[in-house]
Design a protein around this motif. Structure first.
Motif, PDB file in Angstrom:
ATOM      1  N   GLU A   1       0.832  -1.208   0.000  1.00 30.45           N
ATOM      2  CA  GLU A   1       0.000   0.000   0.000  1.00 30.45           C
ATOM      3  C   GLU A   1       0.864   1.255   0.000  1.00 30.45           C
ATOM      4  N   ILE A   2       1.949   1.230   0.760  1.00 32.52           N
ATOM      5  CA  ILE A   2       2.846   2.383   0.815  1.00 32.52           C
ATOM      6  C   ILE A   2       3.621   2.513  -0.488  1.00 32.52           C
ATOM      7  N   LYS A   3       4.021   1.371  -1.065  1.00 34.00           N
ATOM      8  CA  LYS A   3       4.688   1.416  -2.369  1.00 34.00           C
ATOM      9  C   LYS A   3       3.792   2.072  -3.403  1.00 34.00           C
ATOM     10  N   ALA A   4       2.520   1.715  -3.375  1.00 27.15           N
ATOM     11  CA  ALA A   4       1.574   2.287  -4.335  1.00 27.15           C
ATOM     12  C   ALA A   4       1.449   3.794  -4.125  1.00 27.15           C
ATOM     13  N   LEU A   5       1.465   4.229  -2.884  1.00 29.17           N
ATOM     14  CA  LEU A   5       1.375   5.664  -2.608  1.00 29.17           C
ATOM     15  C   LEU A   5       2.635   6.397  -3.079  1.00 29.17           C
ATOM     16  N   LEU A   6       3.783   5.769  -2.866  1.00 22.42           N
ATOM     17  CA  LEU A   6       5.048   6.409  -3.236  1.00 22.42           C
ATOM     18  C   LEU A   6       5.251   6.470  -4.750  1.00 22.42           C
TER      19      LEU A   6
END
Length: 117
Positions: A82-87
């Motif tokens: 989820e954080i990878k997708a945000l970044l």
């Protein structure tokens, strides 16, 4: 006695009519019924309010647990998807398919210690 008026001793105002005792008791009973009905509605409203607040607390606890799991994963050198997708800017794709609050089926929500059901 000035002006032709004579003051009478006693109470002023209109005299109360003699009220039927049965009618007075019936009005009292009706008032009590209405009071109990209002009290019941008030308690139902308050119980619903408490229930809504408890659900909100559960949702916030689950969200906090998710963030704790993300932090522990990052401490171990893993970056949650989820954080990878945000970044990377793919947040439009993930927000359309699922919100960031719902990794319940993901790999980071295995030991959720929340008391909410």
């Amino acid at each position: 006695m000035m002006g032709g008026k004579i003051k009478k001793p006693g109470k002023r105002g209109r005299k109360p009519a003699k009220i039927d005792l049965k009618a007075k008791l019936e009005r009292s009973r009706q008032s009590a019924r209405e009071c109990r009905a209002r009290k019941k509605l008030r308690y139902q409203y308050l119980e619903e309010l408490v229930s809504n607040k408890e659900r909100a607390i559960c949702a916030l606890r689950e969200e906090l647990e998710m963030y704790k799991q993300w932090c522990s994963a990052m401490d171990q050198g893993k970056i949650p998807s989820e954080i990878k997708a945000l970044l990377t800017g793919d947040d439009q794709k993930t927000s359309q398919s699922s919100s960031t609050k719902t990794p319940k089926n993901g790999k980071y929500s295995g030991n959720n210690q929340s008391k909410c059901t």
